[in-house]
Design an enzyme around this catalytic site. Structure first.
Site, mmCIF file in Angstrom:
data_model
loop_
_atom_site.group_PDB
_atom_site.id
_atom_site.type_symbol
_atom_site.label_atom_id
_atom_site.label_comp_id
_atom_site.label_asym_id
_atom_site.label_seq_id
_atom_site.Cartn_x
_atom_site.Cartn_y
_atom_site.Cartn_z
ATOM 1 N N LYS A 62 -5.759 16.737 -3.678
ATOM 2 C CA LYS A 62 -4.552 16.275 -2.978
ATOM 3 C C LYS A 62 -3.764 15.335 -3.901
ATOM 4 O O LYS A 62 -4.309 14.800 -4.862
ATOM 5 C CB LYS A 62 -4.962 15.543 -1.708
ATOM 6 N N TYR A 105 16.608 -8.583 -15.281
ATOM 7 C CA TYR A 105 17.231 -8.875 -13.989
ATOM 8 C C TYR A 105 16.734 -10.178 -13.403
ATOM 9 O O TYR A 105 15.551 -10.523 -13.529
ATOM 10 C CB TYR A 105 16.900 -7.764 -12.985
HETATM 11 C C1 LIG Z 1 -9.464 11.853 -0.083
HETATM 12 C C2 LIG Z 1 -10.585 12.260 0.729
HETATM 13 C C3 LIG Z 1 -11.873 12.370 0.177
HETATM 14 C C4 LIG Z 1 -12.223 11.950 -1.218
HETATM 15 O O1 LIG Z 1 -12.479 10.565 -1.249
HETATM 16 P P1 LIG Z 1 -12.896 9.835 -2.608
HETATM 17 O O2 LIG Z 1 -13.126 8.434 -2.198
HETATM 18 O O3 LIG Z 1 -11.733 9.971 -3.506
HETATM 19 O O4 LIG Z 1 -14.078 10.522 -3.110
HETATM 20 C C5 LIG Z 1 -12.868 12.909 0.970
HETATM 21 N N1 LIG Z 1 -12.623 13.272 2.244
HETATM 22 C C6 LIG Z 1 -11.415 13.137 2.817
HETATM 23 C C7 LIG Z 1 -11.235 13.547 4.225
HETATM 24 C C8 LIG Z 1 -10.355 12.615 2.095
HETATM 25 O O5 LIG Z 1 -9.168 12.468 2.655
#
Ligand SMILES: *Cc1c(COP(=O)(O)O)cnc(C)c1O
Length: 831
Positions: A500, A725
């Site tokens: 993601k 700035y």
């Molecule tokens: C992002 C996510 C993970 C991964 O988590 P990490 O801490 O990056 O390993 C696992 N499960 C879900 C549902 C997530 O949204």
């Protein structure tokens, strides 16, 4: 098809009986020679003289790929599982049964090795093996016919595949050997049987399988059993001690401290920032000049020089060769090319083993429209030209290369290539001027040639011009991290990887491809668009979508994406959609066990089961939940509660549905801290990207990304003047300021203003001065004497730097990584 005039060694399949102690089960096909060893079904060389070794690994079993190998045209097989023999019914394949396919591979290579009398140099050590191997080979190119291991083929499988390439015309072999478990080096030693050795260094990386660093050093020293001479740096005490098992007369120790060493070495920096390496031997002094000055590269090149001087190579010859060696980061890199193409830059040498290794990369780009190879004359082979280029042609064909751009007199004359297009040029200039490079699009272009051809000019022509800020992603480090987590999950547990948010900022498609190549079971994205993008770019493995919306049902279905189902209202919409459209979906049911984000609670499950059981279009493939505090032991009790809840709820669901589902609970931290919660699958996220949030295993991970930019301008500021700035940077004294080409719009947060964070220029940590702007930032570089426009600025590279930046920004590394904006170019590299 007999190879008259060939001075290659022929080993017919029937010889396997005596060479590797195998049982020939089938010799239906004509008794062909063994030429190409295939150990990876994803990279087959389709040729009647190829042999597929069915190898059982931790994560997969090569025997499963036998049917597809037969189908693709492979005719010869080594198997260790007799039951796999059933696949060969009614085929015309040659089959040999052995006790262990890996051992057979090693024995076969060892046999080939025993047929040559040329010197063989073996290199081991924790870091730098590959670069030392490259450099030794590069130093020798003009005086020897060198065979070297391609890329970093240094494993139990990589070493025999490399050594197999030795032919009688080679005058020197250069191989690297790496191990990860006790007992492995003996096997590599038997395959390589080196006459000369280099023991590079011993670091703490990959320590986990050894009791101590000394044990690891002792194990590595086994490589040198047959060596006449062993080169190492005496200043590394652990290495020195490990080598005391060998007679003094075989040890070739050099030192930068001990003037009484065989070779005493000192370094001096020249005016133009090069380094003079001064080597004293028996009171004679020689000076070698190299273009770099970092200590790691200097130690590596010193190993090469001391080894080769000791082997009798003339100092003047080596001095002349030195300016030509390529620096460390000029590895076989994947670059973004023009018009959505990718360029693989391999422009140093060109022998058959290297060509094969480079071509085998095509399989990492399944969805590319066209495969193009730019290829120079092949060097260093004593076979006849017709035969040599016949082999090249077969190799190109087996990787289905659509177009060959041949450069050089010989290749123009001898390469016949009928499978795809071939276009020839006498030299690189002619090719640059006369070929329509700009018309190339959506292609993978492998540029492979000897250095005299200067094919790097073609690479430059094809490269997408990247200026300013880039995020470099190291795919080898990513693979290291993947393998580490694989070692932590129990056999049979599947692996889902979270890609993601552009794979945590690093680039979803490229990361997705490498993960698919490494056969992970699932990918997961947040939004349907992300899934579609993966599918459009050749990702075919299952993908879970965590935040689907009813508007995207069409898209989810069209692209075979598996939505997370998290609420009754969502489920009802999916229910009516599927009935109306008669479209089937696989879904992952999200259970809320305490995170209180998305998901069903236990009271809702009855209704969930009722709806799904009555709908033949919805199939539950998985049930999952997410741990809210897996990274910290302070939440242990809560994590256990979540697990209990998950167990209970998932059982209710499975009972109600009447069929099993994949259950998954652990994220990266969960994999490390709660091995007992692994169920059927785990979800790997941040760990793959190099950060081990529990901090227990950080030493086993490698950082995968480097964010860097450049200095745009340097200014002298007088005491009292202000910068940027809001005039927030006030000079308390006369100072020097550098403006760097990164700002908050690139993901360098405005919270880093006024000294809250630092960046690195020439290894010096320099603080932000004044406020971060949208596209630029000013930093205080008073401490750096020699700084110029265009100098590289590192924002983060090591894990420490990344964590520190997160802390400065009052956030977590996840946010720093995912904030790197899309306008920052991603560059992917792998060794
Ligand atoms: C992002 C996510 C993970 C991964 O988590 P990490 O801490 O990056 O390993 C696992 N499960 C879900 C549902 C997530 O949204």
């Amino acid at each position: 098809m007999t190879d008259v005039n060939s001075n290659e060694t022929n080993i017919p399949f029937s010889d396997l009986k005596k060479v590797i102690d195998g049982e020939i089960l089938n010799l239906d096909f004509e008794n062909r020679n063994i030429k190409y060893l295939i150990t990876d079904s994803r990279r087959p060389i389709i040729n009647p003289e190829s042999v597929f070794f069915a190898i059982k690994g931790n994560n997969h079993d090569g025997h499963n790929y036998i049917p597809s190998m037969i189908e693709s045209g492979i005719k010869q097989f080594i198997i260790e599982d007799q039951t796999a023999f059933k696949h060969f019914k009614d085929t015309d394949c040659n089959v040999c049964l052995v006790k262990s396919s890996v051992k057979a591979l090693q024995d076969l290579a060892s046999y080939k090795r025993s047929l040559t009398t040329s010197p063989v140099i073996a290199i081991t050590g924790s870091n730098g093996k590959t670069i030392i191997k490259e450099w030794v080979s590069q130093l020798l190119y003009d005086s020897e016919k060198v065979i070297q291991s391609p890329m970093s083929y240094n494993s139990q499988i990589g070493v025999p595949v490399s050594v197999w390439g030795i032919e009688s015309f080679h005058t020197v072999g250069v191989f690297e050997a790496g191990i990860s478990h006790p007992g492995e080096m003996k096997k590599l030693q038997e395959v390589i049987k080196p006459t000369h050795g280099i023991f590079a260094n011993i670091g703490s990386a990959h320590e986990s399988n050894f009791e101590s660093i000394e044990q690891k050093a002792n194990e590595k020293a086994i490589l040198f059993q047959t060596c006449e001479r062993i080169t190492y740096c005496k200043d590394h005490e652990i290495i020195h001690n490990a080598l005391t098992i060998y007679e003094k007369s075989r040890l070739n120790g050099w030192s930068a401290n001990d003037e009484s060493a065989d070779y005493f070495v000192s370094y001096e920096t020249t005016e133009d920032n090069f380094t003079n390496i001064i080597i004293y031997r028996a009171n004679k002094k020689s000076t070698f000049t190299v273009k770099f000055n970092d200590p790691v590269s200097l130690e590596n090149i010193t190993h090469c020089l001391v080894c080769l001087i000791d082997m009798g190579y003339k100092k003047d010859y080596l001095k002349n060769q030195l300016p030509r060696i390529k620096e460390v980061d000029m590895r076989l890199t994947i670059k973004r090319g023009i018009n959505q193409s990718f360029v693989i830059d391999d422009t140093y040498n060109n022998d058959m083993a290297g060509l094969e290794a480079a071509l085998s990369r095509v399989t990492q780009f399944p969805n590319i429209a066209k495969r193009i190879v730019v290829l120079s004359d092949i060097q260093q082979s004593a076979a006849t030209k017709e035969e040599l280029y016949g082999q090249v042609s077969r190799l190109l064909e087996s990787f289905k290369i659509d177009q060959v751009i041949a450069i050089g007199n010989e290749i123009t004359q001898y390469l016949k290539y009928n499978f795809g297009d071939k276009i020839s040029f006498q030299n690189t200039e002619e090719a640059l001027n006369n070929f329509g490079w700009d018309e190339i699009e959506d292609s993978l272009i492998i540029v492979k040639g000897g250095r005299v051809f200067q094919l790097e000019k073609i690479v430059r022509r094809l490269e997408k011009k990247i200026h300013g800020t880039t995020l470099e992603i190291n795919l080898s480090a990513l693979t290291n991290n993947l393998n580490f987590y694989r070692s932590k999950i129990k056999p049979g547990v599947k692996l889902m990887v979270m890609v993601k948010a552009l794979a945590y900022g690093s680039g979803a498609v490229e990361i997705g491809k490498i993960l698919q190549f490494h056969r992970v079971d699932y990918l997961a994205v947040a939004y349907p668009d992300e899934g579609v993008n993966l599918r459009r770019n050749g990702i075919y493995i299952p993908i879970m979508v965590m935040n689907p919306s009813p508007e995207s049902f069409d898209m989810l279905h069209r692209y075979d994406l598996e939505p997370e189902v998290y609420s009754l209202s969502f489920l009802k919409k999916l229910d009516s959609y599927t009935r109306e459209e008669k479209k089937s979906f696989k879904v992952h049911v999200k259970l809320d066990t305490g995170m209180h984000r998305l998901g069903f609670n236990i009271e809702e499950l009855k209704k969930v089961i009722e709806i799904i059981s009555a709908n033949k279009y919805i199939r539950v493939t998985a049930a999952f939940s997410h741990l809210a505090g897996a990274d910290s032991s302070s939440h242990n009790e809560f994590s256990h509660q979540q697990n209990d809840e998950f167990k209970k709820m998932s059982e209710v669901l499975i009972d109600g549905l009447g069929h099993n589902v994949i259950r998954h609970l652990c994220n990266s931290a969960g994999i490390i801290r709660f091995p007992e919660f692994q169920y059927d699958m785990v979800r790997l996220g941040i760990g793959l990207y190099g950060v081990e949030v529990t901090e227990m295993e950080q030493k086993n991970l490698l950082p995968i990304s480097k964010l860097k930019t450049i200095v745009s301008q340097v200014k002298a500021i007088k005491k009292g003047q202000t910068v940027g700035y809001g005039r927030a940077g006030v000079a308390a004294k006369d100072m020097k300021i550098a403006t760097i080409a990164i700002g908050y719009a690139d993901g360098f947060s405005r919270i880093f203003s006024q000294g809250n964070a630092s960046v690195y220029i020439k290894g010096v940590k320099v603080p932000v001065f004044g406020n971060v702007c949208m596209d630029m930032t000013m930093v205080d570089v008073t401490a750096i004497d020699d700084i110029n426009e265009g100098d590289e600025v590192v924002i983060f590279e090591t894990t420490e730097q990344l964590l520190e930046l997160a802390e400065s920004g009052k956030t977590i590394p996840y946010e720093i990584l995912t904030n790197v904006s899309e306008r920052v170019k991603r560059v992917f590299q792998s060794i």
